[in-house]
Design a protein around this motif. Structure first.
Motif, PDB file in Angstrom:
ATOM      1  N   LYS A  17      33.764  33.977  43.658  1.00 49.17           N
ATOM      2  CA  LYS A  17      34.386  33.172  44.722  1.00 49.17           C
ATOM      3  C   LYS A  17      34.926  31.864  44.152  1.00 49.17           C
ATOM      4  O   LYS A  17      36.048  31.443  44.465  1.00 49.17           O
ATOM      5  CB  LYS A  17      33.399  32.896  45.839  1.00 49.17           C
ATOM      6  CG  LYS A  17      34.022  32.116  46.986  1.00 49.17           C
ATOM      7  CD  LYS A  17      33.093  31.977  48.147  1.00 49.17           C
ATOM      8  CE  LYS A  17      33.645  31.210  49.316  1.00 49.17           C
ATOM      9  NZ  LYS A  17      34.878  30.525  49.220  1.00 49.17           N
ATOM     10  N   VAL A  20      38.083  32.558  42.183  1.00 50.37           N
ATOM     11  CA  VAL A  20      39.212  32.784  43.099  1.00 50.37           C
ATOM     12  C   VAL A  20      39.699  31.460  43.670  1.00 50.37           C
ATOM     13  O   VAL A  20      40.909  31.213  43.746  1.00 50.37           O
ATOM     14  CB  VAL A  20      38.820  33.770  44.224  1.00 50.37           C
ATOM     15  CG1 VAL A  20      39.879  33.789  45.326  1.00 50.37           C
ATOM     16  CG2 VAL A  20      38.617  35.168  43.669  1.00 50.37           C
ATOM     17  N   SER A  24      43.419  30.121  43.013  1.00 56.14           N
ATOM     18  CA  SER A  24      44.269  30.037  44.211  1.00 56.14           C
ATOM     19  C   SER A  24      45.058  28.735  44.269  1.00 56.14           C
ATOM     20  O   SER A  24      46.060  28.641  44.981  1.00 56.14           O
ATOM     21  CB  SER A  24      43.419  30.190  45.470  1.00 56.14           C
ATOM     22  OG  SER A  24      42.903  31.498  45.546  1.00 56.14           O
ATOM     23  N   VAL A  30      45.511  35.825  44.830  1.00 58.72           N
ATOM     24  CA  VAL A  30      44.468  36.113  43.844  1.00 58.72           C
ATOM     25  C   VAL A  30      43.499  37.107  44.476  1.00 58.72           C
ATOM     26  O   VAL A  30      43.055  36.908  45.607  1.00 58.72           O
ATOM     27  CB  VAL A  30      43.673  34.841  43.451  1.00 58.72           C
ATOM     28  CG1 VAL A  30      42.578  35.179  42.451  1.00 58.72           C
ATOM     29  CG2 VAL A  30      44.586  33.765  42.903  1.00 58.72           C
ATOM     30  N   SER A  31      43.207  38.171  43.763  1.00 60.33           N
ATOM     31  CA  SER A  31      42.168  39.089  44.217  1.00 60.33           C
ATOM     32  C   SER A  31      41.374  39.556  43.010  1.00 60.33           C
ATOM     33  O   SER A  31      41.893  39.592  41.891  1.00 60.33           O
ATOM     34  CB  SER A  31      42.765  40.292  44.954  1.00 60.33           C
ATOM     35  OG  SER A  31      43.467  41.132  44.061  1.00 60.33           O
ATOM     36  N   ILE A  32      40.116  39.883  43.252  1.00 63.24           N
ATOM     37  CA  ILE A  32      39.268  40.411  42.185  1.00 63.24           C
ATOM     38  C   ILE A  32      38.537  41.633  42.726  1.00 63.24           C
ATOM     39  O   ILE A  32      37.874  41.564  43.758  1.00 63.24           O
ATOM     40  CB  ILE A  32      38.255  39.370  41.677  1.00 63.24           C
ATOM     41  CG1 ILE A  32      38.977  38.159  41.085  1.00 63.24           C
ATOM     42  CG2 ILE A  32      37.332  40.002  40.625  1.00 63.24           C
ATOM     43  CD1 ILE A  32      38.072  37.063  40.571  1.00 63.24           C
ATOM     44  N   LEU A  63      41.085  41.298  37.878  1.00 66.53           N
ATOM     45  CA  LEU A  63      41.683  40.189  38.608  1.00 66.53           C
ATOM     46  C   LEU A  63      43.178  40.446  38.717  1.00 66.53           C
ATOM     47  O   LEU A  63      43.797  40.882  37.746  1.00 66.53           O
ATOM     48  CB  LEU A  63      41.427  38.888  37.838  1.00 66.53           C
ATOM     49  CG  LEU A  63      42.186  37.679  38.331  1.00 66.53           C
ATOM     50  CD1 LEU A  63      41.201  36.630  38.798  1.00 66.53           C
ATOM     51  CD2 LEU A  63      43.073  37.126  37.243  1.00 66.53           C
ATOM     52  N   VAL A  65      46.808  38.542  40.139  1.00 67.37           N
ATOM     53  CA  VAL A  65      47.449  37.348  40.683  1.00 67.37           C
ATOM     54  C   VAL A  65      48.944  37.599  40.824  1.00 67.37           C
ATOM     55  O   VAL A  65      49.524  38.393  40.084  1.00 67.37           O
ATOM     56  CB  VAL A  65      47.231  36.089  39.799  1.00 67.37           C
ATOM     57  CG1 VAL A  65      45.761  35.763  39.657  1.00 67.37           C
ATOM     58  CG2 VAL A  65      47.890  36.235  38.445  1.00 67.37           C
TER      59      VAL A  65
END
Length: 127
Positions: A17, A20, A24, A30-32, A63, A65
């Motif tokens: 978290k 991210v 961000s 952004v995702s993981i 990850l 982006v």
């Protein structure tokens, strides 16, 4: 059968978290994806049945982006809670470096819009 949530993923969640949140500030998206799976091997013959742990195991993170043009990915297996800021800086440098290489080589880069996702609050894991 209900699947148990991975202790590994639960323990790394605060660090993920934070990563991210830091990324961000630099990227619009952004995702993981975190994965922690292990398998079983079933062997059945006329005379026996055998069940054992499989060598097909997977643990780590991917990850993704939006780099301003399209998407870049970066994968890693471990995250050190004491090095989150340094890790974020390394990731940004690598993603920006690779994007600049493609631009300098005049590689045609297909643009993609930023993904719009709905927030998920609870995930039910039933198998």
């Amino acid at each position: 059968m209900e699947t148990q949530l991975s202790d590994f993923l639960v323990k790394t969640r605060p660090s993920i978290k934070k990563l991210v949140d830091i990324l961000s500030k630099h990227y619009k998206y952004v995702s993981i994806l975190g994965s922690d799976t292990c398998g079983k091997t079933f062997e059945v013959s006329k005379t026996s049945t055998n069940l054992k742990d499989s060598f097909w195991n997977e643990r780590g993170f991917v990850l993704r982006v939006h780099n301003g043009i399209n998407y870049s990915e970066y994968s890693f297996n471990e995250i050190d809670p004491k090095r989150i800021e340094e890790m974020a800086k390394d990731i940004m440098e690598k993603i920006d470096y690779e994007l600049n290489i493609m631009k300098n080589l005049k590689t045609e880069i297909s643009p993609y819009e930023v993904i719009e996702e709905e927030s998920t609050q609870k995930l039910s894991l039933k198998v």
